[in-house]
Scaffold this motif. Structure first.
Motif, PDB file in Angstrom:
ATOM      1  N   SER A  21     -35.921 -46.573 -15.286  1.00 35.62           N
ATOM      2  CA  SER A  21     -36.861 -46.202 -16.352  1.00 35.62           C
ATOM      3  C   SER A  21     -38.228 -45.832 -15.793  1.00 35.62           C
ATOM      4  N   LEU A  22     -38.706 -46.572 -14.806  1.00 38.15           N
ATOM      5  CA  LEU A  22     -40.007 -46.263 -14.217  1.00 38.15           C
ATOM      6  C   LEU A  22     -39.963 -44.971 -13.406  1.00 38.15           C
ATOM      7  N   ILE A  23     -38.888 -44.736 -12.697  1.00 40.94           N
ATOM      8  CA  ILE A  23     -38.746 -43.480 -11.953  1.00 40.94           C
ATOM      9  C   ILE A  23     -38.744 -42.300 -12.916  1.00 40.94           C
ATOM     10  N   SER A  24     -38.039 -42.483 -14.041  1.00 40.67           N
ATOM     11  CA  SER A  24     -37.996 -41.407 -15.033  1.00 40.67           C
ATOM     12  C   SER A  24     -39.378 -41.149 -15.607  1.00 40.67           C
ATOM     13  N   ALA A  25     -40.153 -42.206 -15.861  1.00 43.33           N
ATOM     14  CA  ALA A  25     -41.510 -42.040 -16.394  1.00 43.33           C
ATOM     15  C   ALA A  25     -42.419 -41.345 -15.383  1.00 43.33           C
ATOM     16  N   GLY A  38     -43.640 -34.490 -12.206  1.00 43.62           N
ATOM     17  CA  GLY A  38     -42.681 -33.426 -11.962  1.00 43.62           C
ATOM     18  C   GLY A  38     -41.335 -33.970 -11.508  1.00 43.62           C
ATOM     19  N   GLN A  39     -40.284 -33.244 -11.822  1.00 44.28           N
ATOM     20  CA  GLN A  39     -38.940 -33.718 -11.528  1.00 44.28           C
ATOM     21  C   GLN A  39     -38.638 -33.694 -10.029  1.00 44.28           C
ATOM     22  N   GLY A  89     -42.998 -61.813  -9.050  1.00 42.56           N
ATOM     23  CA  GLY A  89     -43.653 -61.098 -10.141  1.00 42.56           C
ATOM     24  C   GLY A  89     -44.334 -59.836  -9.680  1.00 42.56           C
ATOM     25  N   ILE A  90     -43.786 -59.196  -8.639  1.00 44.32           N
ATOM     26  CA  ILE A  90     -44.388 -57.987  -8.076  1.00 44.32           C
ATOM     27  C   ILE A  90     -43.608 -56.769  -8.536  1.00 44.32           C
ATOM     28  N   LEU A  91     -44.320 -55.815  -9.074  1.00 38.69           N
ATOM     29  CA  LEU A  91     -43.724 -54.549  -9.492  1.00 38.69           C
ATOM     30  C   LEU A  91     -44.655 -53.427  -9.048  1.00 38.69           C
ATOM     31  N   GLU A  92     -44.191 -52.619  -8.120  1.00 37.49           N
ATOM     32  CA  GLU A  92     -45.016 -51.541  -7.578  1.00 37.49           C
ATOM     33  C   GLU A  92     -44.232 -50.244  -7.581  1.00 37.49           C
ATOM     34  N   VAL A  93     -44.948 -49.147  -7.907  1.00 38.02           N
ATOM     35  CA  VAL A  93     -44.350 -47.812  -7.961  1.00 38.02           C
ATOM     36  C   VAL A  93     -45.055 -46.953  -6.912  1.00 38.02           C
ATOM     37  N   TYR A  94     -44.275 -46.299  -6.075  1.00 35.75           N
ATOM     38  CA  TYR A  94     -44.834 -45.459  -5.015  1.00 35.75           C
ATOM     39  C   TYR A  94     -44.323 -44.028  -5.174  1.00 35.75           C
ATOM     40  N   ARG A  95     -45.222 -43.103  -4.778  1.00 35.52           N
ATOM     41  CA  ARG A  95     -44.822 -41.699  -4.695  1.00 35.52           C
ATOM     42  C   ARG A  95     -44.752 -41.366  -3.200  1.00 35.52           C
ATOM     43  N   ILE A  96     -43.652 -40.794  -2.755  1.00 35.22           N
ATOM     44  CA  ILE A  96     -43.400 -40.553  -1.339  1.00 35.22           C
ATOM     45  C   ILE A  96     -43.601 -39.061  -1.023  1.00 35.22           C
ATOM     46  N   THR A 148     -43.618 -32.626  -3.053  1.00 30.89           N
ATOM     47  CA  THR A 148     -42.949 -33.543  -2.117  1.00 30.89           C
ATOM     48  C   THR A 148     -43.563 -33.528  -0.719  1.00 30.89           C
ATOM     49  N   GLU A 149     -44.482 -32.600  -0.440  1.00 29.32           N
ATOM     50  CA  GLU A 149     -45.030 -32.475   0.917  1.00 29.32           C
ATOM     51  C   GLU A 149     -46.560 -32.681   0.922  1.00 29.32           C
ATOM     52  N   ILE A 150     -47.054 -33.092   2.091  1.00 29.05           N
ATOM     53  CA  ILE A 150     -48.491 -33.290   2.303  1.00 29.05           C
ATOM     54  C   ILE A 150     -48.828 -32.872   3.744  1.00 29.05           C
ATOM     55  N   ASP A 151     -50.022 -32.230   3.930  1.00 26.11           N
ATOM     56  CA  ASP A 151     -50.359 -31.779   5.293  1.00 26.11           C
ATOM     57  C   ASP A 151     -50.832 -32.955   6.144  1.00 26.11           C
TER      58      ASP A 151
END
Length: 542
Positions: A30-34, A40-41, A54-61, A73-76
């Motif tokens: 559910s969090l990934i979908s949000a 962006g997909q 009680g740890i909940l963390e969301v990361y963007r890779i 999806t990319e970074i310089d």
């Protein structure tokens, strides 16, 4: 992380009875979908959840590259080293995303996905719990009634009782207790998975199994059931032990066991029949309370002609044909009813219409001789003989056998038409005879007696004195006594006068006897009477 997350997490596991690992996977999805809805997909999202801490963390890779071609999806390298000094081309950079950045729509999407996954997990759990309980009676309370369909709360699950599976005359309201048998558990159903029924044969069987220990133990077996829900049912029972009475066990002491089932079905009548391997006995018992005179089975077409007396026909048919219909379902035979008189008439006319095999069209004398040699003497017998049996006759090939069979069928159609015409003719003649022979005409004529006019009060009591005074009554009695005494005295006087007259007559007769011979009257003194009535002659005294 929200401080109430652990409590909500534990409550979902407890109430919904969802597996913990399944719930963790659901939250991550559910969090990934949000997050993808927000960024962006193509964005690569990772969720780390530690329910113990009680740890909940969301990361963007992001993938570190020299030149960015896919910004999602990319970074310089330069930007990556601002976040991590040890970043190299080809390595990955994790950027933590605060939940506040997701936005309201993304959070709502996460909630919907979470609820959907929880429902799917719950449905899976219900399916696993009830998939092996088909045929078991379930008890619950009515939660909702919608257009005749009932939603039933079974405690840990919800069940659905469609209108088609309800007994017609039954009515339920919210909060009522209801019992029904589980007939289906459908995992793909849009609504509740569990489908209930109160009209199926299985429900009746399970009710008897609960009420009759002999059925539960296996000493008594229910062989077949025929049911019209809400109206009437017939069950055939068989005992596996010589010491157990199957019918008596199901009925119970003073009918207590069967009455308990009847009460559960709100008055549905139940006939309990003893099963038998003999089709004759089984069909006869199934048609109770009617008494069967004879049976004629046609095993080729699975039907039976049941012959009964005139006074038993209505009992065999039952109300609106219910009795014979249930008996047919119970035994598996198609039952036709006829009276003894009707069957005798048909047999007599069929005997008259017996046609010799030699008279049938297409039968040569040679073939007729061969057919008679194996016992086929009439067209009726040939009609009942199969083609395979005809082929076995010497000199009769498959084509000849088919032609003979076709000719026999056509001939029998004509004979049956003639038979029906004769039956109708006889029935018409009987009807005319009944009209001509009117038994009421022979009955004695009933003459109505004229009623005598009723006497009025004046006619009955007109001669009585008007006064009711006691003195007047005494005077009337005294007068009546005096009149009676006077009558008695007058009667005595008349008797004395009669006695004196008799005495005088006796005296006169004695005197005449004494003087009768001495004196003779002179002839001129004889008086004569003329026709005119006057006395004439010399003997007339002046």
């Amino acid at each position: 992380m929200n401080a109430g997350f652990l409590d909500a997490f534990a409550q979902i596991i407890r109430v919904k009875r969802v597996d913990k690992a399944t719930l963790i996977d659901t939250i991550k999805v559910s969090l990934i979908s949000a997050a993808k809805r927000k960024f962006g997909q193509e964005a690569e999202i990772e969720v780390e959840l530690d329910d113990a801490k009680g740890i909940l963390e969301v990361y963007r890779i992001f993938k570190v590259v020299k030149k960015v071609e896919e910004p999602d999806t990319e970074i310089d390298l330069k930007e990556a080293r601002e976040m991590d000094d040890e970043a190299q081309v080809g390595s990955e950079i994790k950027l933590m995303l605060p939940l506040e950045e997701f936005g309201r729509n993304a959070v709502q999407t996460a909630k919907q996905v979470l609820m959907q996954k929880v429902r799917e997990a719950e449905r899976g759990r219900v399916y696993e719990d009830y998939k092996d309980k088909i045929g078991v009676i379930a008890s619950g309370t009515v939660r909702q009634v919608d257009r005749g369909n009932i939603l039933v709360n079974l405690g840990r699950a919800e069940a659905y009782l469609p209108n088609r599976e309800q007994i017609r005359k039954e009515r339920y309201n919210q909060g009522d207790t209801i019992r029904a048998v589980i007939i289906e558990v459908d995992k793909e159903a849009k609504g509740p998975l569990i489908i209930l029924s109160r009209t199926s044969h299985q429900f009746l069987l399970k009710l008897f199994e609960q009420e009759v220990p002999e059925i539960f133990d296996g000493d008594v077996e229910i062989k077949s059931i025929a049911r019209e829900p809400g109206g009437r049912s017939k069950i055939a029972v068989n005992s596996r032990s010589d010491k157990v009475d199957a019918v008596g066990s199901c009925v119970g002491m003073k009918g207590s066991r069967v009455q308990a089932v009847v009460n559960e079905l709100h008055g549905e009548k139940i006939d309990i029949v003893s099963w038998s391997e003999s089709s004759n006995e089984f069909v006869s018992r199934a048609l109770a309370p009617a008494k069967v005179s004879a049976l004629r089975f046609n095993e080729a077409e699975d039907d039976v002609l049941v012959i009964v007396e005139e006074d038993q026909l209505s009992l065999a048919i039952g109300k609106e044909g219910q009795n014979v219909r249930l008996a047919s379902k119970l035994t598996g035979w198609k039952i036709d009813l006829a009276t003894v008189r009707a069957v005798d008439r048909r047999d007599r006319l069929e005997q008259k219409l017996q046609m010799d095999i030699s008279d049938m069209v297409g039968v040569t004398p040679k073939i007729a001789s061969k057919l008679k040699g194996i016992g086929i003497l009439t067209v009726q017998k040939l009609y009942k003989t199969t083609i395979d049996e005809l082929v076995e006759v010497e000199g009769v090939g498959p084509k000849t056998a088919e032609k003979l069979k076709e000719s026999a069928i056509e001939t029998m159609e004509e004979l049956n038409k003639a038979l029906e015409e004769l039956l109708e003719k006889e029935k018409a003649e009987e009807a005319v005879k009944k009209e001509l022979f009117d038994e009421t005409a022979l009955a004695p004529e009933i003459v109505k007696e004229e009623e005598e006019p009723k006497l009025t009060e004046e006619q009955l009591f007109g001669n009585l004195p008007d006064s009711d005074d006691e003195d007047g009554e005494e005077e009337a009695e005294e007068e009546a006594e005096e009149e009676a005494e006077e009558e008695e005295e007058a009667g005595e006087g008349e008797e004395e006068a009669e006695e004196s007259e008799e005495a005088e007559e006796e005296a006169d007769s004695k005197e005449e006897e004494a003087t009768g011979d001495e004196e003779e009257a002179p002839s001129e003194d004889i008086e004569t009477e003329e026709p005119g009535g006057e006395d004439t002659g010399p003997g007339k005294k002046e």
